[in-house]
Write an enzyme that holds these catalytic residues in place. Structure first.
Site, PDB file in Angstrom:
ATOM      1  N   CYS A 100       2.262   1.019   8.313  1.00  0.00           N
ATOM      2  CA  CYS A 100       3.399   1.205   9.195  1.00  0.00           C
ATOM      3  C   CYS A 100       3.580   2.601   9.339  1.00  0.00           C
ATOM      4  O   CYS A 100       3.543   3.251  10.379  1.00  0.00           O
ATOM      5  CB  CYS A 100       4.632   0.396   8.631  1.00  0.00           C
ATOM      6  SG  CYS A 100       4.121  -1.257   8.020  1.00  0.00           S
TER       7      CYS A 100
ATOM      8  N   LYS B  28      12.965   0.433  15.602  1.00  0.00           N
ATOM      9  CA  LYS B  28      12.180   0.263  14.369  1.00  0.00           C
ATOM     10  C   LYS B  28      11.156   1.603  14.194  1.00  0.00           C
ATOM     11  O   LYS B  28      10.898   2.135  13.290  1.00  0.00           O
ATOM     12  CB  LYS B  28      11.186  -0.874  14.729  1.00  0.00           C
ATOM     13  CG  LYS B  28      10.190  -1.041  13.924  1.00  0.00           C
ATOM     14  CD  LYS B  28      10.324  -1.598  12.628  1.00  0.00           C
ATOM     15  CE  LYS B  28       9.333  -1.463  11.776  1.00  0.00           C
ATOM     16  NZ  LYS B  28       9.428  -1.788  10.141  1.00  0.00           N
TER      17      LYS B  28
ATOM     18  N   LYS C 208       0.325   2.464  -2.371  1.00  0.00           N
ATOM     19  CA  LYS C 208       1.590   2.828  -2.775  1.00  0.00           C
ATOM     20  C   LYS C 208       1.602   1.890  -4.128  1.00  0.00           C
ATOM     21  O   LYS C 208       0.866   1.028  -4.104  1.00  0.00           O
ATOM     22  CB  LYS C 208       2.809   2.608  -2.228  1.00  0.00           C
ATOM     23  CG  LYS C 208       3.345   1.250  -1.953  1.00  0.00           C
ATOM     24  CD  LYS C 208       4.686   1.574  -0.990  1.00  0.00           C
ATOM     25  CE  LYS C 208       5.269  -0.057  -0.925  1.00  0.00           C
ATOM     26  NZ  LYS C 208       6.608   0.179  -0.271  1.00  0.00           N
TER      27      LYS C 208
HETATM   28  N1  SAJ Z   1       5.553   7.476   0.498  1.00  0.00           N
HETATM   29  C1  SAJ Z   1       5.593   8.862   0.162  1.00  0.00           C
HETATM   30  N2  SAJ Z   1       6.864   9.379  -0.384  1.00  0.00           N
HETATM   31  C2  SAJ Z   1       7.836   8.680  -0.133  1.00  0.00           C
HETATM   32  C3  SAJ Z   1       7.814   7.491   0.220  1.00  0.00           C
HETATM   33  C4  SAJ Z   1       6.737   6.939   0.743  1.00  0.00           C
HETATM   34  O1  SAJ Z   1       4.515   9.721  -0.053  1.00  0.00           O
HETATM   35  O2  SAJ Z   1       9.013   9.282  -0.508  1.00  0.00           O
HETATM   36  C5  SAJ Z   1       4.337   7.246   0.944  1.00  0.00           C
HETATM   37  C6  SAJ Z   1       3.937   5.770   0.146  1.00  0.00           C
HETATM   38  O3  SAJ Z   1       3.147   6.215  -0.929  1.00  0.00           O
HETATM   39  C7  SAJ Z   1       2.985   4.989   1.048  1.00  0.00           C
HETATM   40  C8  SAJ Z   1       3.572   5.530   2.463  1.00  0.00           C
HETATM   41  O4  SAJ Z   1       4.562   6.735   2.259  1.00  0.00           O
HETATM   42  O5  SAJ Z   1       1.882   5.512   0.997  1.00  0.00           O
HETATM   43  C9  SAJ Z   1       4.449   4.357   3.018  1.00  0.00           C
HETATM   44  O6  SAJ Z   1       4.934   3.852   2.038  1.00  0.00           O
HETATM   45  P1  SAJ Z   1       6.739   3.255   2.270  1.00  0.00           P
HETATM   46  O7  SAJ Z   1       7.263   2.568   0.913  1.00  0.00           O
HETATM   47  O8  SAJ Z   1       7.427   4.353   2.490  1.00  0.00           O
HETATM   48  O9  SAJ Z   1       6.768   2.379   3.348  1.00  0.00           O
HETATM   49  P2  SAJ Z   1       5.965   0.884   3.530  1.00  0.00           P
HETATM   50  O10 SAJ Z   1       4.849   1.095   4.345  1.00  0.00           O
HETATM   51  O11 SAJ Z   1       5.798   0.094   2.314  1.00  0.00           O
HETATM   52  O12 SAJ Z   1       7.227   0.219   4.480  1.00  0.00           O
HETATM   53  C10 SAJ Z   1       7.743   0.898   5.517  1.00  0.00           C
HETATM   54  C11 SAJ Z   1       9.369   0.863   5.211  1.00  0.00           C
HETATM   55  N3  SAJ Z   1       9.950   1.732   6.241  1.00  0.00           N
HETATM   56  C12 SAJ Z   1      11.040   2.404   5.975  1.00  0.00           C
HETATM   57  O13 SAJ Z   1      11.426   2.431   4.698  1.00  0.00           O
HETATM   58  C13 SAJ Z   1      11.443   3.158   6.889  1.00  0.00           C
HETATM   59  C14 SAJ Z   1       9.820  -1.020   5.399  1.00  0.00           C
HETATM   60  O14 SAJ Z   1      11.170  -0.841   5.393  1.00  0.00           O
HETATM   61  C15 SAJ Z   1       9.256  -1.317   6.918  1.00  0.00           C
HETATM   62  O15 SAJ Z   1       9.424  -2.693   7.195  1.00  0.00           O
HETATM   63  C16 SAJ Z   1       7.787  -1.132   6.858  1.00  0.00           C
HETATM   64  O16 SAJ Z   1       7.327   0.218   6.702  1.00  0.00           O
HETATM   65  C17 SAJ Z   1       7.008  -1.709   8.051  1.00  0.00           C
HETATM   66  O17 SAJ Z   1       6.436  -2.869   8.099  1.00  0.00           O
HETATM   67  O18 SAJ Z   1       7.201  -1.182   9.121  1.00  0.00           O
END
Ligand code: SAJ
Length: 424
Positions: free
Chosen positions: A257, A203, A320
Site C-alpha cells: 500500500c 484512501k 514490517k
Molecule cells: N513504516 C515506517 N515508519 C512508520 C510507519 C511505517 O517505516 O512510522 C513502514 C513499515 O515498516 C512498512 C511500511 O512503512 O514497511 C508500511 O507499514 P504501515 O504499518 O505503515 O502500513 P500498512 O501497509 O501495513 O497499512 C497501511 C495502513 N495505512 C495507514 O495507516 C494510513 C492501513 O490502515 C491501510 O489499510 C493499508 O496501508 C492499506 O491497505 O492501504
C-alpha cells in the site's frame, strides 16, 4: 441479510467475507487461484492474520461462507482484488476490470457493486461503471455502484474492520446509502458518505500522508547521524509537542500500500514533480543507505567477494513486524545489495512465508556472523537471549533499524549496539 459475492480472497477480501458471513449474510468467496479456494474450503488459511483461522472456520462450518472459483447471481458484489503498480509507475487496474467483467453476466436490477480495491481517482465512475454497463443496465439507475476503500492495518484487521470509521463514495447518493446498509451490519465506527472519486482520493491521501511523514523521519536519520545523536530520541521528544507526530524511521517502506498508493495520486496529475514524488524517492533510496551503513560499520569485504568471509545475520525480512507479508519489503533490495558487496548472509524470519532468498534457522543465521542487522520488528526478537546468540557469533555486534531491542540488555552481553549509525 444479503447474498454477497466477494471477489478476491486476499488480506482484505477474506477477512471481509468472514466478517459478513458471521454477521449472517450468505457469502460466496471467489478467487481466481484454485489453491486458495481449496485451502479455504478445507478451513485453512493462505495468509497470516490474527483471528482469521477462527473466523474462517466459524463462517465455513456455519455454511454461511462458500469458496468458489466462479461468480454467481447475488444481491451485492464486493471487488477486493489487487491494484499493483505497473513498471511505468501507473496503477494496473486490469484485475478490477476483469473482476467487473466477470460480474456482468450475473448483474441484475437493484444489485449493488462495491469496489474496495485502492484505485486511482475516477476508476469507479469510469472504468468500473463502463464495464458494468456492458450488461445493458444503467449504473446508478438500474443498479448501485460505490467505492469503499479498506483502511485496515495488517496485523489488526478484524478489530479495525469493526472499529474504523468507514468512508463510502457512491456514484449517486442512493448508491452510497445502499452500501451503508450493508456495512452497518458489522461497522461500529462512523459511516461517512461522499462521492466515489472523493472516496478514492481519501484512501490515497491517507497512505500518502504516512509515506511523506516516513520520508521525513528517514531523512532525519541521516541528519542525526551527522551530529552523532539518536534520531529515535529526537523524534520521541519532538512528538511530545501537541501538534507534532513525526513517524518512525526504518530500513525502508514496504507492503502493498504505502509505497504504491502515492503514485496513484500523481500518475495523472500535473504536479508530479512535487513533495509526494520526492518522498517516494527518499523512501525508495533508504534500503541502499542501509547497505552503505552496514559496510561502514562492519567493514566492507575486501578484494574478491569470493574469499571475503564477513557474514551478516539479517533478522526480519517481512515488510514490517509481526506480519508474514514480504510484498515490496525493503529487505529484498538490502539483501541483494549486501550480496553484491560480497557479504555472506544468514537470513532469519519466523513469520515471512515467501522471500526471494533462502531463509535459515536462527542458529545457522547467526553462526559465525560478524553482525546482526535487524530489519523487521518481530516481537520474538526481544525475547532472545543475547548471551546465547553471542556465543554463536564471530563478533558481537548488532545494528537495529527499528529501535525494538533493549540496547542495555545486548551491551551487557558484550555487544556493540547501533541504532542506525548511533552507537548506544
Ligand atoms: N513504516 C515506517 N515508519 C512508520 C510507519 C511505517 O517505516 O512510522 C513502514 C513499515 O515498516 C512498512 C511500511 O512503512 O514497511 C508500511 O507499514 P504501515 O504499518 O505503515 O502500513 P500498512 O501497509 O501495513 O497499512 C497501511 C495502513 N495505512 C495507514 O495507516 C494510513 C492501513 O490502515 C491501510 O489499510 C493499508 O496501508 C492499506 O491497505 O492501504
Amino acid at each position: 441479510m444479503k447474498k454477497v459475492c466477494v471477489l478476491g480472497l486476499g488480506y482484505v477480501g477474506l477477512p471481509t467475507a468472514c466478517m459478513l458471513a458471521v454477521q449472517g449474510h450468505r457469502v460466496i468467496g471467489v478467487d481466481v487461484n484454485p489453491r486458495v479456494i481449496e485451502t479455504i474450503s478445507q478451513g485453512g488459511i493462505h495468509i497470516e492474520e490474527a483471528g482469521l483461522k477462527t473466523m474462517l472456520q466459524a463462517a465455513i462450518n456455519s455454511g454461511a461462507l462458500v469458496a468458489k472459483s466462479e461468480v454467481e447471481p447475488s444481491d451485492v458484489f464486493i471487488i477486493a482484488v489487487p491494484t499493483p503498480l505497473a513498471a511505468d509507475k501507473r496503477a494496473d487496474v486490469g484485475y478490477v476490470e476483469s473482476a467487473a467483467r466477470s460480474i456482468v453476466p450475473f448483474l441484475a436490477a437493484g444489485n449493488l457493486v462495491i469496489l474496495e480495491s485502492t484505485s486511482p481517482p475516477g476508476t469507479t465512475a469510469n472504468l468500473l461503471c463502463d464495464t458494468l454497463a456492458e450488461s445493458g443496465l444503467k449504473p446508478g439507475k438500474d443498479f448501485h455502484v460505490a467505492h469503499s476503500p479498506e483502511r485496515v492495518l495488517p496485523g489488526n484487521i478484524f478489530s479495525e474492520l469493526v472499529s474504523n470509521d468507514r468512508v463510502i463514495g457512491g456514484i449517486t447518493p442512493e448508491s452510497a446509502e445502499a452500501a451503508r446498509e450493508l456495512y452497518e451490519s458489522f461497522v461500529d465506527g462512523e459511516i461517512l458518505l461522499t462521492d466515489a472519486t472523493t472516496a478514492e482520493m481519501v484512501k490515497l491521501v491517507e497512505n500518502t500522508f504516512r509515506d511523506v511523514n516516513i520520508a521525513l523521519a528517514n531523512e532525519l536519520t541521516l541528519i542525526a547521524s551527522e551530529h552523532d545523536v539518536d534520531v529515535f530520541e529526537i523524534i520521541d521528544l519532538a512528538n511530545r509537542h501537541a501538534r507534532v507526530n513525526v513517524h518512525q524511521p526504518g530500513p525502508g517502506v514496504g507492503g502493498h500500500c504505502i509505497p504504491i498508493d502515492p503514485w496513484f495520486i500523481i500518475e495523472d496529475s500535473g504536479r508530479a514533480d512535487g513533495l509526494i514524488k520526492r518522498s517516494r524517492e527518499v523512501n525508495d533510496a533508504t534500503p541502499l543507505r542501509i547497505v552503505d551503513l552496514v559496510a561502514d560499520l562492519v567493514g566492507a569485504p575486501a578484494g574478491d567477494p569470493a574469499d571475503s568471509k564477513i557474514k551478516i545475520s539479517v533478522w526480519g525480512v517481512a515488510y514490517k513486524g509481526n506480519v508474514d507479508d514480504t510484498r515490496e519489503t525493503p529487505a529484498t533490495s538490502i539483501v541483494t545489495g549486501l550480496k553484491k558487496r560480497g557479504f555472506d548472509l544468514g537470513i532469519f524470519d519466523l513469520h515471512a512465508r515467501h522471500f526471494d532468498f533462502e531463509l535459515d534457522s536462527l542458529e545457522n543465521a547467526v553462526d559465525g556472523a560478524d553482525s546482526i542487522l535487524l530489519l523487521a520488528d518481530h516481537k520474538e526478537f526481544s525475547y532472545l537471549d543475547p548471551q546465547e546468540v553471542g556465543r554463536l557469533m564471530r563478533r558481537r555486534m548488532i545494528i537495529d533499524t527499528r529501535n525494538c531491542l533493549d540496547p542495555q540488555k545486548w551491551k551487557d552481553a558484550g555487544f556493540e549496539f547501533y541504532l542506525f549509525r548511533k552507537k548506544m
